[in-house]
Design a protein around this motif. Structure first.
Motif, PDB file in Angstrom:
ATOM      1  N   VAL A   1      -5.863  10.634  11.429  1.00 44.86           N
ATOM      2  CA  VAL A   1      -5.346   9.703  12.419  1.00 44.86           C
ATOM      3  C   VAL A   1      -6.414   9.456  13.469  1.00 44.86           C
ATOM      4  N   CYS A   2      -6.751   8.181  13.669  1.00 42.49           N
ATOM      5  CA  CYS A   2      -7.666   7.779  14.734  1.00 42.49           C
ATOM      6  C   CYS A   2      -6.799   7.308  15.896  1.00 42.49           C
ATOM      7  N   GLY A   3      -6.964   7.936  17.040  1.00 40.47           N
ATOM      8  CA  GLY A   3      -6.163   7.583  18.205  1.00 40.47           C
ATOM      9  C   GLY A   3      -7.035   7.211  19.382  1.00 40.47           C
ATOM     10  N   SER A   4      -6.374   6.948  20.493  1.00 40.89           N
ATOM     11  CA  SER A   4      -7.076   6.606  21.721  1.00 40.89           C
ATOM     12  C   SER A   4      -7.663   7.863  22.352  1.00 40.89           C
ATOM     13  N   GLU A   5      -8.758   7.683  23.048  1.00 41.55           N
ATOM     14  CA  GLU A   5      -9.327   8.816  23.756  1.00 41.55           C
ATOM     15  C   GLU A   5      -8.392   9.196  24.905  1.00 41.55           C
ATOM     16  N   ARG A   6      -8.272  10.480  25.122  1.00 36.51           N
ATOM     17  CA  ARG A   6      -7.485  11.039  26.226  1.00 36.51           C
ATOM     18  C   ARG A   6      -6.002  10.689  26.164  1.00 36.51           C
ATOM     19  N   ASN A   7      -5.464  10.487  24.972  1.00 40.42           N
ATOM     20  CA  ASN A   7      -4.041  10.217  24.842  1.00 40.42           C
ATOM     21  C   ASN A   7      -3.401  11.420  24.148  1.00 40.42           C
TER      22      ASN A   7
ATOM     23  N   VAL B   1       0.811  -1.218   0.000  1.00 37.72           N
ATOM     24  CA  VAL B   1       0.000   0.000   0.000  1.00 37.72           C
ATOM     25  C   VAL B   1       0.843   1.267   0.000  1.00 37.72           C
ATOM     26  N   VAL B   2       2.082   1.165   0.432  1.00 41.77           N
ATOM     27  CA  VAL B   2       2.942   2.344   0.479  1.00 41.77           C
ATOM     28  C   VAL B   2       3.173   2.911  -0.914  1.00 41.77           C
ATOM     29  N   ASP B   3       3.148   2.079  -1.922  1.00 39.78           N
ATOM     30  CA  ASP B   3       3.349   2.537  -3.297  1.00 39.78           C
ATOM     31  C   ASP B   3       2.083   3.127  -3.916  1.00 39.78           C
ATOM     32  N   GLY B   4       0.960   3.045  -3.211  1.00 48.49           N
ATOM     33  CA  GLY B   4      -0.301   3.524  -3.764  1.00 48.49           C
ATOM     34  C   GLY B   4      -0.391   5.041  -3.801  1.00 48.49           C
ATOM     35  N   ASP B   5      -1.241   5.531  -4.695  1.00 45.19           N
ATOM     36  CA  ASP B   5      -1.479   6.968  -4.848  1.00 45.19           C
ATOM     37  C   ASP B   5      -2.856   7.277  -4.257  1.00 45.19           C
ATOM     38  N   TYR B   6      -2.877   7.651  -2.987  1.00 40.29           N
ATOM     39  CA  TYR B   6      -4.116   7.903  -2.263  1.00 40.29           C
ATOM     40  C   TYR B   6      -4.225   9.381  -1.932  1.00 40.29           C
ATOM     41  N   ARG B   7      -5.420   9.917  -2.041  1.00 40.77           N
ATOM     42  CA  ARG B   7      -5.681  11.311  -1.681  1.00 40.77           C
ATOM     43  C   ARG B   7      -6.120  11.421  -0.227  1.00 40.77           C
ATOM     44  N   LEU B   8      -6.669  10.337   0.333  1.00 39.73           N
ATOM     45  CA  LEU B   8      -7.097  10.303   1.731  1.00 39.73           C
ATOM     46  C   LEU B   8      -6.583   9.022   2.356  1.00 39.73           C
ATOM     47  N   VAL B   9      -5.910   9.160   3.489  1.00 40.46           N
ATOM     48  CA  VAL B   9      -5.404   8.000   4.219  1.00 40.46           C
ATOM     49  C   VAL B   9      -5.892   8.115   5.658  1.00 40.46           C
ATOM     50  N   ILE B  10      -6.585   7.079   6.119  1.00 42.49           N
ATOM     51  CA  ILE B  10      -7.087   7.041   7.492  1.00 42.49           C
ATOM     52  C   ILE B  10      -6.307   5.951   8.214  1.00 42.49           C
ATOM     53  N   VAL B  11      -5.584   6.348   9.268  1.00 38.34           N
ATOM     54  CA  VAL B  11      -4.733   5.415  10.003  1.00 38.34           C
ATOM     55  C   VAL B  11      -5.194   5.352  11.452  1.00 38.34           C
ATOM     56  N   ASP B  12      -5.451   4.161  11.923  1.00 45.58           N
ATOM     57  CA  ASP B  12      -5.884   3.924  13.301  1.00 45.58           C
ATOM     58  C   ASP B  12      -4.669   3.485  14.118  1.00 45.58           C
ATOM     59  N   ILE B  13      -4.108   4.405  14.893  1.00 43.63           N
ATOM     60  CA  ILE B  13      -2.944   4.025  15.704  1.00 43.63           C
ATOM     61  C   ILE B  13      -3.363   3.456  17.061  1.00 43.63           C
ATOM     62  N   ALA B  14      -4.635   3.561  17.397  1.00 42.30           N
ATOM     63  CA  ALA B  14      -5.133   2.939  18.621  1.00 42.30           C
ATOM     64  C   ALA B  14      -5.254   1.427  18.443  1.00 42.30           C
TER      65      ALA B  14
END
Length: 162
Positions: A111-117, A71-84
């Motif tokens: 970026v989707c993260g943890s609450e209160r982090n 996926v790193v080679d892909g051409d994306y206009r929107l990337v949603i990453v969940d680090i939680a």
């Protein structure tokens, strides 16, 4: 069916998408591609559905860490990453991919993260995230977010057909 699984009704989706599109639902003839990275299958499916409802023409959502290098080679206009809930055993892989996409001009990183982090939020903002979501928002908010991202990309003239 994804809409039902997300816990929102089709009426809420119709109203939200129409509101997000200024009272009308408009589709661009060009293809808009996005990427969702999350180790949480339910969240991944919900985000995939919300991007489609928000006007994105294609959304890649790998379900295995072995797919990350491709996926790193892909051409994306929107990337949603969940680090939680990172995809795979190593959070660092997900963080590195998020930083890579944040550095690309024309790519919007959510970026989707943890609450209160606070540390995750600080990292996301320093990395150049367009939006940081502490915890997962309601479905209608995600549809509006995806529609806003689509409009921003269209205004910039950065739509590229694949």
């Amino acid at each position: 069916m994804m809409v039902i699984a997300s816990g929102i009704t089709s009426e809420e989706v119709r109203v939200t998408v129409a509101d997000a599109a200024g009272g009308r639902i408009a589709r661009s003839p060009a293809l808009l591609h996005c990427l969702v990275l999350s180790g949480d299958r339910g969240l991944r499916n919900r985000l995939d559905a919300m991007t489609e409802l928000g006007g994105w023409s294609a959304c890649d959502a790998p379900d295995d860490a072995a797919e990350l290098p491709a996926v790193v080679d892909g051409d994306y206009r929107l990337v949603i990453v969940d680090i939680a809930h990172p995809l795979g055993d190593r959070v660092s892989d997900t963080v590195e991919i998020a930083e890579e996409f944040a550095s690309r001009p024309g790519t919007l990183l959510v970026v989707c993260g943890s609450e209160r982090n606070v540390d995750e939020e600080l990292w996301a903002r320093q990395a150049g995230a367009w939006v940081y979501l502490p915890g997962v928002s309601r479905g209608d908010a995600l549809v509006a977010l995806c529609a806003d991202a689509r409009r921003l990309v269209e205004r910039r003239g950065e739509i590229r057909a694949r």
